[in-house]
Design a protein around this motif. Structure first.
Motif, PDB file in Angstrom:
ATOM      1  N   LEU A   1      -3.220   3.678 -11.780  1.00 46.53           N
ATOM      2  CA  LEU A   1      -2.651   2.348 -11.498  1.00 46.53           C
ATOM      3  C   LEU A   1      -3.292   1.230 -12.319  1.00 46.53           C
ATOM      4  O   LEU A   1      -2.669   0.194 -12.554  1.00 46.53           O
ATOM      5  CB  LEU A   1      -2.813   2.024 -10.000  1.00 46.53           C
ATOM      6  CG  LEU A   1      -1.876   2.794  -9.067  1.00 46.53           C
ATOM      7  CD1 LEU A   1      -2.391   2.750  -7.629  1.00 46.53           C
ATOM      8  CD2 LEU A   1      -0.462   2.200  -9.142  1.00 46.53           C
TER       9      LEU A   1
ATOM     10  N   LEU B   1      -8.971  -3.521  -6.015  1.00 47.70           N
ATOM     11  CA  LEU B   1      -8.189  -2.300  -5.745  1.00 47.70           C
ATOM     12  C   LEU B   1      -9.095  -1.152  -5.325  1.00 47.70           C
ATOM     13  O   LEU B   1      -8.755  -0.391  -4.414  1.00 47.70           O
ATOM     14  CB  LEU B   1      -7.343  -1.878  -6.957  1.00 47.70           C
ATOM     15  CG  LEU B   1      -6.402  -0.723  -6.626  1.00 47.70           C
ATOM     16  CD1 LEU B   1      -5.326  -1.135  -5.618  1.00 47.70           C
ATOM     17  CD2 LEU B   1      -5.747  -0.119  -7.861  1.00 47.70           C
TER      18      LEU B   1
ATOM     19  N   TRP C   1       0.835  -1.221   0.000  1.00 48.26           N
ATOM     20  CA  TRP C   1       0.000   0.000   0.000  1.00 48.26           C
ATOM     21  C   TRP C   1       0.858   1.254   0.000  1.00 48.26           C
ATOM     22  O   TRP C   1       0.557   2.216  -0.705  1.00 48.26           O
ATOM     23  CB  TRP C   1      -0.982  -0.004   1.177  1.00 48.26           C
ATOM     24  CG  TRP C   1      -2.166  -0.867   0.916  1.00 48.26           C
ATOM     25  CD1 TRP C   1      -2.531  -2.002   1.569  1.00 48.26           C
ATOM     26  CD2 TRP C   1      -3.134  -0.693  -0.129  1.00 48.26           C
ATOM     27  NE1 TRP C   1      -3.659  -2.545   1.000  1.00 48.26           N
ATOM     28  CE2 TRP C   1      -4.055  -1.765  -0.036  1.00 48.26           C
ATOM     29  CE3 TRP C   1      -3.323   0.254  -1.137  1.00 48.26           C
ATOM     30  CZ2 TRP C   1      -5.135  -1.905  -0.909  1.00 48.26           C
ATOM     31  CZ3 TRP C   1      -4.388   0.113  -2.008  1.00 48.26           C
ATOM     32  CH2 TRP C   1      -5.280  -0.951  -1.893  1.00 48.26           C
TER      33      TRP C   1
ATOM     34  N   PHE D   1      -0.766  -1.755 -11.600  1.00 55.23           N
ATOM     35  CA  PHE D   1      -1.448  -2.771 -10.792  1.00 55.23           C
ATOM     36  C   PHE D   1      -2.135  -3.695 -11.798  1.00 55.23           C
ATOM     37  O   PHE D   1      -3.114  -3.318 -12.437  1.00 55.23           O
ATOM     38  CB  PHE D   1      -2.460  -2.092  -9.870  1.00 55.23           C
ATOM     39  CG  PHE D   1      -3.133  -3.005  -8.895  1.00 55.23           C
ATOM     40  CD1 PHE D   1      -2.524  -3.333  -7.691  1.00 55.23           C
ATOM     41  CD2 PHE D   1      -4.396  -3.510  -9.153  1.00 55.23           C
ATOM     42  CE1 PHE D   1      -3.162  -4.159  -6.770  1.00 55.23           C
ATOM     43  CE2 PHE D   1      -5.039  -4.337  -8.241  1.00 55.23           C
ATOM     44  CZ  PHE D   1      -4.422  -4.659  -7.043  1.00 55.23           C
TER      45      PHE D   1
ATOM     46  N   LEU E   1       2.018   1.674  -3.481  1.00 59.06           N
ATOM     47  CA  LEU E   1       0.977   2.099  -4.431  1.00 59.06           C
ATOM     48  C   LEU E   1       0.726   3.591  -4.283  1.00 59.06           C
ATOM     49  O   LEU E   1       0.386   4.285  -5.241  1.00 59.06           O
ATOM     50  CB  LEU E   1      -0.320   1.311  -4.176  1.00 59.06           C
ATOM     51  CG  LEU E   1      -0.293  -0.158  -4.631  1.00 59.06           C
ATOM     52  CD1 LEU E   1      -1.474  -0.942  -4.041  1.00 59.06           C
ATOM     53  CD2 LEU E   1      -0.310  -0.245  -6.162  1.00 59.06           C
TER      54      LEU E   1
END
Ligand code: URP
Ligand code: ZN
Ligand code: ZN
Length: 472
Positions: A375, A357, A305, A316, A308
């Motif tokens: 992403l 997500l 996380w 992703f 990201l």
């Protein structure tokens, strides 16, 4: 004649950079107008109360890939792209895998044949280089790059795919010369072999021990080695399916040295753990979660996380690599009962990537809706030479759009999915956020789970050189 084929009205458009209340006008499969109000369309879609996102771009999927003797993948291009569209994805990049001893060009021809007339959404190919002979390096790869396959994957593990360090350096040098993007599967072959033999010698053969045969240090070491090779050759690389903090630290270290090292992660690394591989009391059902690198633990989720959010990860992806569970051609291959090492590696996830997500990320306040779009769509298109045709909502882009209900609560279950596999690793996983309509090149592909696209609607995408690789 109507000015637009389609107007999407009343929704809130979310791109990687902006959130705007506007209508979208579509003609000839492309977005031709963004405006406060658009009328005069042959067909209008009411998107009020919904978010209007670029269709997902999934840059890491395996479809109809040869997977060894007696093993068969659960999705080809038809069922795989159907599932992708149902999950809000409108573009996939699948792998065309070279078998050792064969021509890469012939292999790509074979994948064209597998996909032609089958795909429901647009698709491209990455190459998998398993046998870098002089003719592959000097003739086939340059020709295939020119044909629009501008990226390729190399493996640092798996008997049938592993390249040694010299071979890695040779293919990196070709990528540098030809401006291709190299994707690296970074796990150290010899260490895995050593640990596998040790575990088997101790009678530890259940699927759970797959995770112990590939600890994070195996990934960390290989990531560091790949980075060193890339530094030596001075070529950008993408480390795919990163599972936790240790490889991430190598990637950050490389970036700190000014190297172009990019990174991808996947749903399994924020939502599954190695304990899932225990199945029911260490039985063979743990094989449903066998993938490589293996899912880790809660601390790894937290690390992912962070990555990201802070830009460690650009993409992703699903790493959709579907095998049947209840089949001798899949996870229950007769030899799989004798050792985890025979359980086919990979899990299905093409249809559930966006929901996981959104739910774990946006709905829980960890990332913004704009970061979600970056992403899951925009960065994939940019990284792999498809932007701005794909991955955004802009005048001139393909009308690849998903109408997203950010509040819809669903529970992921095999019986609502469209993929070919006979199970989902996320059975019973509750999510908030769901695609209610997918539009691909201006056509309604899926509405409320009902698929309208047909095999052959998807076209092969010839990709440009990645702007992240292009020499100045
Ligand atoms: O277990 C996995 N990830 N299988 C798919 C092949 C790969 O390495 O991406
Ligand atoms: Zn891989
Ligand atoms: Zn993969």
């Amino acid at each position: 004649m109507a000015e637009f084929d389609l107007a999407i009205r009343g929704g809130t458009v979310v791109t990687a950079s902006d959130t705007t209340r506007c209508d979208i006008g579509v003609r000839g499969g492309r977005i031709v107008q963004l405006a406060e109000s658009i009328t005069g369309a042959s067909r209008e879609i009411d998107a009020s109360g919904l978010l209007v996102l670029p269709g997902g771009v999934d840059s890491h999927v395996h479809l109809d890939q040869e997977s060894g003797p007696e093993i068969r993948m659960a999705d080809g291009f038809e069922s795989g792209t159907r599932a992708a569209a149902a999950g809000g994805t409108t573009t996939v990049l699948a792998f065309a895998k070279q078998e050792k001893g064969t021509s890469l060009r012939d292999c790509v021809m074979r994948y064209h044949q597998k996909a032609a007339g089958q795909a429901l959404i647009d698709y491209g190919f990455h190459l998998i280089v398993s046998d870098p002979t002089p003719s592959v390096l000097n003739q086939e790869l340059p020709a295939l790059f020119a044909d629009g396959c501008t990226s390729f994957k190399v493996f640092m593990t798996y008997d049938d795919l592993v390249l040694n360090d010299r071979q890695l350096l040779e293919v990196f040098a070709v990528a540098k010369r030809e401006q291709a993007l190299v994707m690296v599967h970074a796990e150290g072959y010899d260490t895995i072999k050593f640990l596998t033999a040790k575990l088997e010698g101790e009678g530890k053969t259940a699927p759970y021990f797959h995770a112990l045969s590939r600890p994070q240090l195996v990934e960390r070491e290989a990531t560091h080695r790949a980075i060193s090779h890339a530094e030596l050759i001075d070529v950008p690389i993408m480390i795919v399916h990163v599972s936790g903090r240790e490889p991430m630290e190598q990637i950050r270290w490389a970036r700190g040295r000014g190297l172009k090292v990019f990174a991808e992660t996947c749903p399994q690394y924020i939502s599954l753990t190695a304990d899932d591989l225990k199945g029911d009391n260490m039985d063979i059902s743990g094989g449903k979660y066998v993938c490589s690198p293996p899912p880790r633990d809660h601390a790894s989720w937290a690390a992912i996380w962070e990555g990201l959010k802070d830009g460690t990860f650009q993409t992703f992806s699903s790493d959709h690599c579907p095998f049947y569970y209840d089949s001798p051609e899949g996870k229950l291959h007769p030899k799989a009962k004798t050792s985890f090492r025979y359980v086919p590696n990979g899990i299905p996830g093409i249809e559930t990537r966006l929901q996981i997500l959104w739910s774990e990320g946006v709905a829980k306040g960890r990332i913004t809706a704009n970061e979600f779009v970056a992403l899951t769509a925009t960065n994939h298109a940019k990284m792999y030479g498809l932007y701005p045709r794909k991955g955004t909502i802009a005048v001139g882009s393909d009308a690849d759009i998903v109408l997203w209900d950010p509040n819809r609560k669903e529970t992921i279950r095999q019986d609502i999915l469209h993929h070919g596999a006979d199970y989902t690793p996320w059975e019973g996983f509750a999510v908030t956020g769901w695609p209610v309509m997918t539009i691909a090149c201006g056509r309604i592909a899926v509405e409320d789970g009902k698929v309208f696209s047909r095999p052959g609607d998807g076209q092969f995408l010839r990709r440009e050189i990645s702007p992240y690789v292009r020499a100045a």
